[in-house]
Scaffold this motif. Structure first.
Motif, mmCIF file in Angstrom:
data_model
loop_
_atom_site.group_PDB
_atom_site.id
_atom_site.type_symbol
_atom_site.label_atom_id
_atom_site.label_comp_id
_atom_site.label_asym_id
_atom_site.label_seq_id
_atom_site.Cartn_x
_atom_site.Cartn_y
_atom_site.Cartn_z
ATOM 1 N N UNK A 8 2.771 2.294 12.847
ATOM 2 C CA UNK A 8 3.055 1.264 11.839
ATOM 3 C C UNK A 8 1.854 0.334 11.650
ATOM 4 N N UNK A 9 1.302 -0.129 12.749
ATOM 5 C CA UNK A 9 0.197 -1.090 12.674
ATOM 6 C C UNK A 9 -1.037 -0.471 12.027
ATOM 7 N N UNK A 10 -1.314 0.772 12.362
ATOM 8 C CA UNK A 10 -2.484 1.445 11.791
ATOM 9 C C UNK A 10 -2.305 1.665 10.295
ATOM 10 N N UNK A 11 -1.130 2.066 9.888
ATOM 11 C CA UNK A 11 -0.870 2.253 8.461
ATOM 12 C C UNK A 11 -0.948 0.930 7.710
ATOM 13 N N UNK A 12 -0.441 -0.143 8.330
ATOM 14 C CA UNK A 12 -0.472 -1.459 7.684
ATOM 15 C C UNK A 12 -1.886 -1.962 7.471
ATOM 16 N N UNK A 13 -2.832 -1.453 8.262
ATOM 17 C CA UNK A 13 -4.232 -1.908 8.159
ATOM 18 C C UNK A 13 -5.035 -1.093 7.140
ATOM 19 N N UNK A 14 -4.440 -0.065 6.566
ATOM 20 C CA UNK A 14 -5.161 0.765 5.594
ATOM 21 C C UNK A 14 -5.413 -0.011 4.306
ATOM 22 N N UNK A 15 -6.652 -0.007 3.855
ATOM 23 C CA UNK A 15 -7.024 -0.710 2.631
ATOM 24 C C UNK A 15 -7.858 0.215 1.737
ATOM 25 N N UNK A 16 -7.254 0.802 0.721
ATOM 26 C CA UNK A 16 -8.030 1.643 -0.191
ATOM 27 C C UNK A 16 -8.997 0.809 -1.021
ATOM 28 N N UNK A 17 -9.967 1.464 -1.612
ATOM 29 C CA UNK A 17 -11.005 0.727 -2.337
ATOM 30 C C UNK A 17 -10.549 0.234 -3.701
ATOM 31 N N UNK A 18 -9.452 0.787 -4.231
ATOM 32 C CA UNK A 18 -8.981 0.361 -5.553
ATOM 33 C C UNK A 18 -7.455 0.341 -5.596
ATOM 34 N N UNK A 19 -6.909 -0.729 -6.151
ATOM 35 C CA UNK A 19 -5.463 -0.903 -6.334
ATOM 36 C C UNK A 19 -5.230 -1.693 -7.621
ATOM 37 N N UNK A 20 -4.043 -1.539 -8.245
ATOM 38 C CA UNK A 20 -2.995 -0.566 -7.920
ATOM 39 C C UNK A 20 -3.381 0.834 -8.402
ATOM 40 N N UNK A 21 -2.593 1.807 -7.998
ATOM 41 C CA UNK A 21 -2.858 3.192 -8.348
ATOM 42 C C UNK A 21 -1.980 3.578 -9.541
ATOM 43 N N UNK A 22 -2.576 3.884 -10.694
ATOM 44 C CA UNK A 22 -1.770 4.359 -11.817
ATOM 45 C C UNK A 22 -1.382 5.825 -11.596
ATOM 46 N N UNK A 23 -0.132 6.147 -11.874
ATOM 47 C CA UNK A 23 0.362 7.515 -11.702
ATOM 48 C C UNK A 23 0.969 7.983 -13.016
ATOM 49 N N UNK A 24 0.593 9.190 -13.427
ATOM 50 C CA UNK A 24 1.082 9.770 -14.676
ATOM 51 C C UNK A 24 1.637 11.163 -14.400
ATOM 52 N N UNK A 78 14.971 14.131 4.985
ATOM 53 C CA UNK A 78 13.908 13.127 5.062
ATOM 54 C C UNK A 78 14.437 11.808 4.515
ATOM 55 N N UNK A 79 14.176 10.725 5.243
ATOM 56 C CA UNK A 79 14.608 9.399 4.795
ATOM 57 C C UNK A 79 13.402 8.458 4.740
ATOM 58 N N UNK A 80 13.489 7.478 3.854
ATOM 59 C CA UNK A 80 12.454 6.452 3.780
ATOM 60 C C UNK A 80 12.572 5.561 4.996
ATOM 61 N N UNK A 81 11.479 5.459 5.752
ATOM 62 C CA UNK A 81 11.485 4.623 6.950
ATOM 63 C C UNK A 81 10.859 3.262 6.681
ATOM 64 N N UNK A 82 9.744 3.241 5.947
ATOM 65 C CA UNK A 82 9.056 1.977 5.717
ATOM 66 C C UNK A 82 8.114 2.090 4.518
ATOM 67 N N UNK A 83 8.135 1.062 3.660
ATOM 68 C CA UNK A 83 7.154 0.931 2.595
ATOM 69 C C UNK A 83 6.018 0.062 3.123
ATOM 70 N N UNK A 84 4.789 0.523 2.923
ATOM 71 C CA UNK A 84 3.624 -0.159 3.471
ATOM 72 C C UNK A 84 2.721 -0.604 2.335
ATOM 73 N N UNK A 85 2.665 -1.905 2.115
ATOM 74 C CA UNK A 85 1.807 -2.441 1.069
ATOM 75 C C UNK A 85 0.338 -2.238 1.436
ATOM 76 N N UNK A 86 -0.444 -1.794 0.472
ATOM 77 C CA UNK A 86 -1.854 -1.511 0.734
ATOM 78 C C UNK A 86 -2.771 -2.665 0.303
ATOM 79 N N UNK A 87 -2.201 -3.696 -0.307
ATOM 80 C CA UNK A 87 -3.036 -4.790 -0.820
ATOM 81 C C UNK A 87 -3.339 -5.818 0.255
#
Length: 198
Positions: free
Chosen positions: A77-93, A189-198
């Motif tokens: 959890x902690x490692x995922x919470x620390x992930x910071x992509x170079x660009x946000x938000x991500x547009x999806x089509x 499969x169930x959703x366990x946690x949403x992790x904000x990347x901002x």
């Protein structure tokens, strides 16, 4: 006679195996798109006897399923919470349908630079921080998609279904600034946690 050492090894191996869970990481569409995708999954169940896709909520996989020790879940959890992509938000089509013959039909996700970069950065981050590497994904390019039928879609059913969906239109758009961690319960499969990347 079985030695005590052998018994202890077997017990330890079983305990280790029992104390792990399976996870994967994905982008989750908003509720209206989830509802539309779930309706498609039900259509395949009712018309083509394919229901495996209903074992997970509609999603776009970013990191394939992996096994992780339950006692180290906080580290995950902690490692995922620390992930910071170079660009946000991500547009999806999502546009139209695609297939991986002879069993998989999906809503096609446009491989935009932002989405492709997110997946590449996440893969590199997970390899560097958690030593998580999907060997199969290393050998093939990331092809984003949202599955509506797979695995139990028989090849004969695929041959009937694909002409129906090959030219069918679909157009959905959303943006995301979170990745979702999903866990396997043993059945679904169930959703366990949403992790904000901002």
């Amino acid at each position: 006679m079985v030695s005590t050492a052998c018994l202890m090894t077997d017990v330890t191996a079983s305990a280790t195996h029992a104390s792990q869970s399976r996870y994967f990481l994905a982008l989750m569409p908003p509720p209206d798109i989830q509802a539309a995708a779930t309706a498609l999954k039900h259509y395949f169940r009712e018309n083509y006897r394919s229901q495996a896709a209903l074992k997970s909520p509609p999603h776009i996989t970013l990191q394939a399923p992996f096994t992780w020790p339950d006692e180290e879940r906080d580290r995950l959890f902690a490692t995922l919470a620390a992930f910071r992509p170079s660009a946000l938000p991500i547009p999806v089509h999502l546009s139209g349908f695609g297939a991986f013959p002879p069993r998989v039909i999906f809503l096609a996700v446009q491989p935009t630079p932002a989405l492709m970069q997110l997946q590449a950065e996440l893969s590199q981050y997970l390899a560097a921080t958690l030593d998580l590497v999907d060997r199969r994904s290393r050998d093939r390019p990331f092809r984003p998609h949202l599955t509506v039928a797979f695995r139990d879609l028989k090849p004969a059913a695929f041959r009937h279904a694909w002409p129906e969906f090959e030219q069918r239109s679909a157009d959905y758009r959303f943006t995301s600034s979170a990745i979702t961690l999903l866990r396997h319960t043993g059945k679904t499969w169930i959703t366990l946690r949403d992790i904000e990347m901002s």
